[in-house]
Motif scaffolding. Structure first.
Motif, PDB file in Angstrom:
ATOM      1  N   GLU A  42     -30.043  10.705  11.853  1.00  0.00           N
ATOM      2  CA  GLU A  42     -29.136   9.942  12.721  1.00  0.00           C
ATOM      3  C   GLU A  42     -27.728   9.841  12.125  1.00  0.00           C
ATOM      4  O   GLU A  42     -26.778   9.474  12.827  1.00  0.00           O
ATOM      5  CB  GLU A  42     -29.705   8.542  13.002  1.00  0.00           C
ATOM      6  CG  GLU A  42     -29.729   7.592  11.817  1.00  0.00           C
ATOM      7  CD  GLU A  42     -30.957   7.687  10.915  1.00  0.00           C
ATOM      8  OE1 GLU A  42     -31.213   6.711  10.182  1.00  0.00           O
ATOM      9  OE2 GLU A  42     -31.648   8.727  10.919  1.00  0.00           O
ATOM     10  N   TYR A  43     -27.572  10.171  10.838  1.00  0.00           N
ATOM     11  CA  TYR A  43     -26.252  10.125  10.194  1.00  0.00           C
ATOM     12  C   TYR A  43     -25.580  11.492  10.132  1.00  0.00           C
ATOM     13  O   TYR A  43     -24.429  11.596   9.707  1.00  0.00           O
ATOM     14  CB  TYR A  43     -26.368   9.573   8.767  1.00  0.00           C
ATOM     15  CG  TYR A  43     -26.881   8.162   8.671  1.00  0.00           C
ATOM     16  CD1 TYR A  43     -26.713   7.246   9.697  1.00  0.00           C
ATOM     17  CD2 TYR A  43     -27.538   7.739   7.524  1.00  0.00           C
ATOM     18  CE1 TYR A  43     -27.193   5.946   9.593  1.00  0.00           C
ATOM     19  CE2 TYR A  43     -28.015   6.438   7.408  1.00  0.00           C
ATOM     20  CZ  TYR A  43     -27.840   5.552   8.439  1.00  0.00           C
ATOM     21  OH  TYR A  43     -28.304   4.275   8.320  1.00  0.00           O
ATOM     22  N   PHE A  68     -22.704   5.444   5.049  1.00  0.00           N
ATOM     23  CA  PHE A  68     -22.318   5.683   3.665  1.00  0.00           C
ATOM     24  C   PHE A  68     -22.823   4.566   2.757  1.00  0.00           C
ATOM     25  O   PHE A  68     -23.280   4.825   1.647  1.00  0.00           O
ATOM     26  CB  PHE A  68     -20.806   5.878   3.562  1.00  0.00           C
ATOM     27  CG  PHE A  68     -20.349   6.989   4.466  1.00  0.00           C
ATOM     28  CD1 PHE A  68     -20.523   8.306   4.088  1.00  0.00           C
ATOM     29  CD2 PHE A  68     -19.819   6.721   5.718  1.00  0.00           C
ATOM     30  CE1 PHE A  68     -20.151   9.349   4.939  1.00  0.00           C
ATOM     31  CE2 PHE A  68     -19.440   7.746   6.573  1.00  0.00           C
ATOM     32  CZ  PHE A  68     -19.612   9.068   6.178  1.00  0.00           C
ATOM     33  N   LEU A  69     -22.782   3.348   3.252  1.00  0.00           N
ATOM     34  CA  LEU A  69     -23.358   2.233   2.506  1.00  0.00           C
ATOM     35  C   LEU A  69     -24.867   2.405   2.410  1.00  0.00           C
ATOM     36  O   LEU A  69     -25.466   2.239   1.346  1.00  0.00           O
ATOM     37  CB  LEU A  69     -23.011   0.904   3.176  1.00  0.00           C
ATOM     38  CG  LEU A  69     -23.649  -0.347   2.561  1.00  0.00           C
ATOM     39  CD1 LEU A  69     -23.238  -0.506   1.103  1.00  0.00           C
ATOM     40  CD2 LEU A  69     -23.268  -1.580   3.376  1.00  0.00           C
ATOM     41  N   HIS A  74     -29.590   3.822  -1.004  1.00  0.00           N
ATOM     42  CA  HIS A  74     -30.733   4.673  -1.345  1.00  0.00           C
ATOM     43  C   HIS A  74     -30.544   5.261  -2.749  1.00  0.00           C
ATOM     44  O   HIS A  74     -31.476   5.267  -3.559  1.00  0.00           O
ATOM     45  CB  HIS A  74     -30.903   5.812  -0.344  1.00  0.00           C
ATOM     46  CG  HIS A  74     -31.766   5.492   0.836  1.00  0.00           C
ATOM     47  ND1 HIS A  74     -33.078   5.070   0.725  1.00  0.00           N
ATOM     48  CD2 HIS A  74     -31.500   5.565   2.166  1.00  0.00           C
ATOM     49  CE1 HIS A  74     -33.581   4.893   1.936  1.00  0.00           C
ATOM     50  NE2 HIS A  74     -32.640   5.177   2.835  1.00  0.00           N
ATOM     51  N   LEU A  75     -29.340   5.767  -3.032  1.00  0.00           N
ATOM     52  CA  LEU A  75     -29.087   6.335  -4.359  1.00  0.00           C
ATOM     53  C   LEU A  75     -29.187   5.282  -5.447  1.00  0.00           C
ATOM     54  O   LEU A  75     -29.735   5.547  -6.525  1.00  0.00           O
ATOM     55  CB  LEU A  75     -27.711   7.008  -4.410  1.00  0.00           C
ATOM     56  CG  LEU A  75     -27.563   8.329  -3.688  1.00  0.00           C
ATOM     57  CD1 LEU A  75     -26.151   8.882  -3.872  1.00  0.00           C
ATOM     58  CD2 LEU A  75     -28.594   9.344  -4.162  1.00  0.00           C
ATOM     59  N   MET A 111     -33.569  -2.551  -0.092  1.00  0.00           N
ATOM     60  CA  MET A 111     -32.172  -2.663   0.336  1.00  0.00           C
ATOM     61  C   MET A 111     -31.856  -4.055   0.848  1.00  0.00           C
ATOM     62  O   MET A 111     -30.770  -4.586   0.601  1.00  0.00           O
ATOM     63  CB  MET A 111     -31.874  -1.666   1.457  1.00  0.00           C
ATOM     64  CG  MET A 111     -31.497  -0.329   0.993  1.00  0.00           C
ATOM     65  SD  MET A 111     -31.098   0.652   2.453  1.00  0.00           S
ATOM     66  CE  MET A 111     -31.488   2.240   1.791  1.00  0.00           C
ATOM     67  N   GLU A 112     -32.790  -4.614   1.599  1.00  0.00           N
ATOM     68  CA  GLU A 112     -32.583  -5.982   2.102  1.00  0.00           C
ATOM     69  C   GLU A 112     -32.430  -6.951   0.938  1.00  0.00           C
ATOM     70  O   GLU A 112     -31.547  -7.808   0.945  1.00  0.00           O
ATOM     71  CB  GLU A 112     -33.748  -6.403   2.998  1.00  0.00           C
ATOM     72  CG  GLU A 112     -33.794  -5.684   4.323  1.00  0.00           C
ATOM     73  CD  GLU A 112     -32.617  -6.037   5.222  1.00  0.00           C
ATOM     74  OE1 GLU A 112     -32.189  -7.210   5.241  1.00  0.00           O
ATOM     75  OE2 GLU A 112     -32.119  -5.115   5.893  1.00  0.00           O
ATOM     76  N   ALA A 113     -33.285  -6.795  -0.065  1.00  0.00           N
ATOM     77  CA  ALA A 113     -33.224  -7.668  -1.244  1.00  0.00           C
ATOM     78  C   ALA A 113     -31.932  -7.425  -2.025  1.00  0.00           C
ATOM     79  O   ALA A 113     -31.299  -8.377  -2.509  1.00  0.00           O
ATOM     80  CB  ALA A 113     -34.451  -7.435  -2.135  1.00  0.00           C
ATOM     81  N   LEU A 114     -31.540  -6.172  -2.157  1.00  0.00           N
ATOM     82  CA  LEU A 114     -30.306  -5.831  -2.866  1.00  0.00           C
ATOM     83  C   LEU A 114     -29.093  -6.392  -2.123  1.00  0.00           C
ATOM     84  O   LEU A 114     -28.198  -6.988  -2.730  1.00  0.00           O
ATOM     85  CB  LEU A 114     -30.207  -4.311  -3.000  1.00  0.00           C
ATOM     86  CG  LEU A 114     -29.038  -3.743  -3.789  1.00  0.00           C
ATOM     87  CD1 LEU A 114     -29.031  -4.248  -5.224  1.00  0.00           C
ATOM     88  CD2 LEU A 114     -29.106  -2.216  -3.765  1.00  0.00           C
TER      89      LEU A 114
END
Length: 144
Positions: A42-43, A68-69, A74-75, A111-114
C-alpha cells in the motif's frame, strides 16, 4: 548517533524501493528496509515518486498513515530485536510473534507501544521510558 533528516529518510526509502524494483544490489540496511517495503504494498505508490514523497505532508487530520514513519518504526524494532535493546525486547517480540502467528503483526503491536513511549516523553519532557515500552510489549505478548 545517526540522526537523518526527514528528507534523508524519505529519499532512503524511495531509493531502496527503486533499487528493489530494478533488481539492483542492496546494502544491508536497504535489504532490511526492502523486506518491510515488500510487506507494505500500500506504500509502493508513495515510494515510487521521490519528489512527491519529499514534499508530502502526513497529518493526523488526514487520517492517513505516514509510510516513512511506519517503515522507520519497522526498522527501529528490527534493530532493537537484533541487539536485544532494551534488554528483553527480543524475547517479548518473539513471544508476541508466536502469539499472533506473525512477526509483522508483532511489530505493529510493538509500534503502538513505541509510539506511546515517544508521545509520553514528548509530553512530559522526560527521556523515553524503555522499561514502560518493554512492559507494554510484554503485556501484549502474555495476556489474552
Amino acid at each position: 548517533m545517526f540522526a537523518p533528516s526527514q528528507v534523508e529518510v524519505r529519499r532512503f526509502f524511495c531509493a531502496t524501493y527503486r533499487k528493489l524494483r530494478s533488481g539492483a544490489p542492496l546494502i544491508p540496511m536497504e535489504a532490511l528496509a526492502a523486506d518491510w517495503i515488500n510487506e507494505h504494498p500500500e506504500y509502493h505508490a508513495d515510494l515510487a515518486d521521490e519528489e512527491a514523497a519529499v514534499a508530502a505532508v502526513y497529518s493526523v487530520e488526514d487520517g492517513r498513515t505516514n509510510p516513512f514513519l511506519h517503515l522507520s518504526m519497522h526498522l527501529t524494532i528490527t534493530e532493537q530485536r537484533a541487539i536485544d535493546q532494551p534488554t528483553g525486547v527480543r524475547q517479548a517480540i518473539d513471544l508476541l510473534a508466536a502469539k499472533r502467528n506473525s512477526l509483522h503483526e508483532a511489530h505493529h503491536v510493538a509500534m503502538e507501544a513505541l509510539g506511546q513511549m515517544i508521545w509520553e516523553s514528548q509530553r512530559s519532557g522526560l527521556p523515553p521510558d524503555g522499561h514502560a515500552y518493554l512492559d507494554r510489549v510484554r503485556r501484549a505478548a502474555t495476556t489474552d
